[in-house]
Design a protein around this motif. Structure first.
Motif, PDB file in Angstrom:
ATOM      1  N   LYS A 265      -0.597   0.832  -2.173  1.00 38.78           N
ATOM      2  CA  LYS A 265      -1.422  -0.179  -2.823  1.00 38.78           C
ATOM      3  C   LYS A 265      -0.488  -1.195  -3.470  1.00 38.78           C
ATOM      4  CE  LYS A 265      -4.529   3.601  -4.007  1.00 38.78           C
ATOM      5  NZ  LYS A 265      -5.019   4.457  -5.113  1.00 38.78           N
TER       6      LYS A 265
ATOM      7  N   TRP B 176      -1.206  -6.838   1.182  1.00 35.16           N
ATOM      8  CA  TRP B 176      -0.858  -5.519   1.706  1.00 35.16           C
ATOM      9  C   TRP B 176      -0.246  -5.689   3.092  1.00 35.16           C
ATOM     10  CZ3 TRP B 176      -1.640  -2.363   5.854  1.00 35.16           C
ATOM     11  CH2 TRP B 176      -1.302  -1.017   5.699  1.00 35.16           C
TER      12      TRP B 176
ATOM     13  N   THR C 206      -6.511  -1.855  -6.255  1.00 33.17           N
ATOM     14  CA  THR C 206      -7.386  -0.746  -6.627  1.00 33.17           C
ATOM     15  C   THR C 206      -8.001  -1.072  -7.977  1.00 33.17           C
ATOM     16  OG1 THR C 206      -6.001   0.869  -5.512  1.00 33.17           O
ATOM     17  CG2 THR C 206      -7.539   1.708  -7.113  1.00 33.17           C
TER      18      THR C 206
ATOM     19  N   TYR D  73       3.250   2.143  -5.217  1.00 29.18           N
ATOM     20  CA  TYR D  73       2.592   0.877  -5.515  1.00 29.18           C
ATOM     21  C   TYR D  73       3.653  -0.186  -5.767  1.00 29.18           C
ATOM     22  CZ  TYR D  73      -0.426   4.767  -6.782  1.00 29.18           C
ATOM     23  OH  TYR D  73      -1.089   5.960  -6.771  1.00 29.18           O
TER      24      TYR D  73
ATOM     25  N   ALA E 271       1.766  -0.967 -10.950  1.00 22.44           N
ATOM     26  CA  ALA E 271       0.866   0.139 -11.281  1.00 22.44           C
ATOM     27  C   ALA E 271       0.787   0.344 -12.785  1.00 22.44           C
ATOM     28  CB  ALA E 271       1.333   1.428 -10.612  1.00 22.44           C
TER      29      ALA E 271
ATOM     30  N   THR F  83       7.662   3.520  -7.034  1.00 29.21           N
ATOM     31  CA  THR F  83       6.900   2.318  -7.359  1.00 29.21           C
ATOM     32  C   THR F  83       7.845   1.244  -7.881  1.00 29.21           C
ATOM     33  OG1 THR F  83       4.827   3.492  -7.752  1.00 29.21           O
ATOM     34  CG2 THR F  83       5.136   1.416  -8.944  1.00 29.21           C
TER      35      THR F  83
ATOM     36  N   ALA G 263       3.863  -0.442   0.606  1.00 29.20           N
ATOM     37  CA  ALA G 263       3.278   0.276  -0.532  1.00 29.20           C
ATOM     38  C   ALA G 263       1.905   0.755  -0.108  1.00 29.20           C
ATOM     39  CB  ALA G 263       3.152  -0.611  -1.770  1.00 29.20           C
TER      40      ALA G 263
ATOM     41  N   SER H 186      -2.415  -1.453  -8.744  1.00 30.73           N
ATOM     42  CA  SER H 186      -3.181  -0.235  -8.977  1.00 30.73           C
ATOM     43  C   SER H 186      -3.321   0.044 -10.464  1.00 30.73           C
ATOM     44  CB  SER H 186      -2.495   0.958  -8.297  1.00 30.73           C
ATOM     45  OG  SER H 186      -3.160   2.169  -8.604  1.00 30.73           O
TER      46      SER H 186
END
Length: 436
Positions: free
Chosen positions: A176, A196, A209, A153, A156, A127, A174, A179
């Motif tokens: 997400k 995204w 998310t 992510y 995150a 991440t 990624a 997140s």
């Protein structure tokens, strides 16, 4: 009473003492000094054994490489309330933390009360910007891109509470982009932009998310889009161990392959994973926008907003809007369940699904009405119907501060070519500064 006043005074004096003695250090990509001034910087790693609550590390311009130049404080290093440990760029956007796919650029792990400001971070081994087991941290004016191609992510917050991502932007590879899950409770995303762009691993994909075994998540004036420009045309879905994924529901052991730039489990711009630890509360969404351009290479998704809360009245939507540009694939602007609120605008695409929800003042616009409706939404004067997205939200309250032009517009444009302000206003009939 006297004892209380004396004790309170001691606390205030102690806090003032810490503020008085808080120090500022300086680091550079190849620092050889003692960190005492911009002329004598050290490397980032040398700050950690000196850092105390209230201290600041200023990063000089340049690209930071190698383990000693990552923003990864040791486990257990903490600031305190009113005295965070701050790591900031001397000049916003001129400091880049490059993980080179072998390091994590920014990782807070058991590090409460930290502030990270003004950095660019990219090319992580996992991440890009991780806040884990950490509370009361602020990530502000940070751009991040390209995590590793797995269960990763860009930004995150996991296993920690009351963390804030403010004026941040993320894109690239990624699963997400933003997140908060697994106990990432009371997370706030404020004026964040996410795009995204690709992931070849198994698992749900989305730009934001908004809950996954977490609760009380707030999104204020966030913008999300979905573009598969980094997807390979043909590929085998990979597991989180880096090997072809074979554990499908039928137990056949066959690997899953995609062609024509397909995406495994595309959920859309704003979505959720689920909750296997009991009912959630939230998300709370204020002044958020999701868009889909016809030039974007996008896999079909259920909707741009795909939020299904477990219990009635769990979620709240206020002044939110979604647009599927004419000529794009037919997807839904909204697919939401058990959400309350008011002032939604749904432009283009298939008819929205709004189920088991109490939402008032919904504007549905298609075809020749679409650009007019979108343009009115962005003007200073509120439209007669639907969302009004002109002012900023802060802490769930609508302020009198204009949102436009987008706060991070120039940095995002410089790094990606995406002009956020021009894109959003270009989807409506009204695009001139005089009408904003």
């Amino acid at each position: 009473m006297r004892l209380y006043l004396v004790t309170f005074g001691i606390v205030c004096v102690f806090s003032s003492f810490n503020q008085l003695w808080a120090r500022t250090y300086y680091a550079s990509p190849r620092g050889q000094g003692n960190g005492s001034s911009p002329e004598r910087p050290f490397v980032i790693a040398r700050f950690w054994n000196r850092a105390q609550p209230g201290d600041t590390l200023v990063l000089l311009d340049g690209t930071y490489l190698g383990a000693e130049s990552m923003v990864t404080p040791p486990k257990g290093l903490r600031g305190s309330k009113g005295l965070p440990i701050t790591v900031r760029a001397m000049n916003d956007g001129k400091t880049a933390i490059d993980g080179q796919n072998i390091n994590c650029p920014i990782a807070l792990n058991y590090n409460d009360w930290f502030v990270i400001e003004g950095l660019n971070a990219h090319s992580s081994k996992s991440t890009v910007v991780s806040v884990s087991h950490s509370n009361y941290c602020v990530i502000r004016r940070v751009c991040g891109w390209d995590a590793s191609d797995g269960n990763t992510y860009i930004f995150a917050a996991h296993y920690g509470q009351h963390n804030v991502f403010e004026d941040c932007a993320g894109w690239g590879i990624a699963r997400k982009v933003f997140s908060c899950s697994q106990g990432g409770n009371y997370t706030t995303f404020r004026r964040c932009f996410g795009c995204w762009q690709g992931c070849h691993a198994v698992g749900p994909k989305m730009t934001f998310t908004l809950f996954y075994n977490s609760h009380h998540i707030t999104a204020e004036n966030c913008i999300a889009t979905w573009d598969g420009k980094l997807m390979r045309k043909e590929y085998t879905v990979m597991g989180y161990n880096g090997k072809p994924f074979t554990k499908w529901g039928n137990g056949s052991g066959k690997v899953q392959r995609y062609t024509n730039f397909g995406v495994d489990q595309p959920h859309g711009c704003f979505g959720e994973d689920g909750n296997d630890r009991g009912p959630t509360k939230g998300p709370f969404m204020y002044g958020c926008i999701a868009y889909r351009l016809n030039k974007q290479m996008v896999a079909n998704v259920p909707a741009l907003f795909t939020i299904s809360c477990e219990q009635p009245h769990d979620g709240w939507f206020e002044n939110c809007a979604a647009i599927v540009e004419q000529g794009a694939e037919k997807i839904r602007p909204f697919n939401i369940v058990n959400v309350d609120g008011y002032n939604l605008t749904a432009v283009g695409g298939l008819d929205p699904i709004i189920s088991k929800s109490n939402i008032t003042n919904i504007l549905r616009a298609t075809d020749d009405q679409a650009r007019v409706a979108w343009g009115k939404m962005l003007q200073r004067r509120p439209p007669e119907k639907g969302a009004h997205i002109y002012y900023r939200y802060e802490n769930g309250k609508l302020t009198d501060k204009p949102l436009w032009p987008w706060p991070m517009n120039e940095r995002i444009k410089e790094l990606t070519g995406i002009d956020v302000t021009a894109t959003i206003f270009g989807l409506g009939e009204t695009t001139t500064q005089a009408n904003r």
